[in-house]
Design a protein around this motif. Structure first.
Motif, PDB file in Angstrom:
ATOM      1  N   THR A  18       0.833  -1.204   0.000  1.00  0.00           N
ATOM      2  CA  THR A  18       0.000   0.000   0.000  1.00  0.00           C
ATOM      3  C   THR A  18       0.866   1.252   0.000  1.00  0.00           C
ATOM      4  N   LEU A  19       1.870   1.258   0.857  1.00  0.00           N
ATOM      5  CA  LEU A  19       2.767   2.410   0.941  1.00  0.00           C
ATOM      6  C   LEU A  19       3.524   2.602  -0.372  1.00  0.00           C
ATOM      7  N   ASP A  20       3.911   1.505  -0.987  1.00  0.00           N
ATOM      8  CA  ASP A  20       4.603   1.550  -2.271  1.00  0.00           C
ATOM      9  C   ASP A  20       3.726   2.233  -3.319  1.00  0.00           C
TER      10      ASP A  20
ATOM     11  N   SER B  81       9.614   5.144  -4.052  1.00  0.00           N
ATOM     12  CA  SER B  81       9.132   3.766  -4.008  1.00  0.00           C
ATOM     13  C   SER B  81      10.291   2.803  -4.234  1.00  0.00           C
TER      14      SER B  81
ATOM     15  N   VAL C  23       8.726  -0.526   5.868  1.00  0.00           N
ATOM     16  CA  VAL C  23       7.496   0.226   6.150  1.00  0.00           C
ATOM     17  C   VAL C  23       7.800   1.401   7.063  1.00  0.00           C
TER      18      VAL C  23
ATOM     19  N   GLY D 217       9.552   4.026   4.989  1.00  0.00           N
ATOM     20  CA  GLY D 217       8.591   4.675   4.093  1.00  0.00           C
ATOM     21  C   GLY D 217       7.640   5.608   4.823  1.00  0.00           C
ATOM     22  N   LEU D 218       7.161   5.192   5.985  1.00  0.00           N
ATOM     23  CA  LEU D 218       6.243   6.045   6.753  1.00  0.00           C
ATOM     24  C   LEU D 218       6.930   7.304   7.262  1.00  0.00           C
TER      25      LEU D 218
ATOM     26  N   TYR E 290       7.215   9.576   4.314  1.00  0.00           N
ATOM     27  CA  TYR E 290       5.895  10.094   3.949  1.00  0.00           C
ATOM     28  C   TYR E 290       5.439  11.176   4.921  1.00  0.00           C
TER      29      TYR E 290
END
Length: 72
Positions: A6-8, A20, A61, A64-65, A68
């Motif tokens: 989802t994050l990708d 990504s 994750v 990535g978070l 973000y």
């Protein structure tokens, strides 16, 4: 694993395919180091591969978070 996917796609959706790629590279890099360590070094066999996969997804994750949240 679903959160990673989802994050990708969130990064791709925002037009940041390069980020990504960086998150995926972090996942692969951590997994590349942890797989042999857990399987052979700790003698965990198949469970070691599962642990390495889980930890590498958690690291990716988290990375990535953090990126973000800082950007948005």
């Amino acid at each position: 694993m679903f959160l990673f996917s989802t994050l990708d796609y969130v990064f791709i959706g925002f037009g940041d395919a390069k980020m990504s790629l960086h998150v995926t590279n972090a996942l692969v890099g951590v997994n590349l180091v942890l797989d042999p360590t857990c399987i052979f070094g700790l003698g965990l066999d198949l469970q070691g591969a599962a642990v390495a996969n889980l930890v590498s997804h958690a690291v990716a994750v988290t990375f990535g978070l953090v990126v973000y949240v800082r950007r948005h």
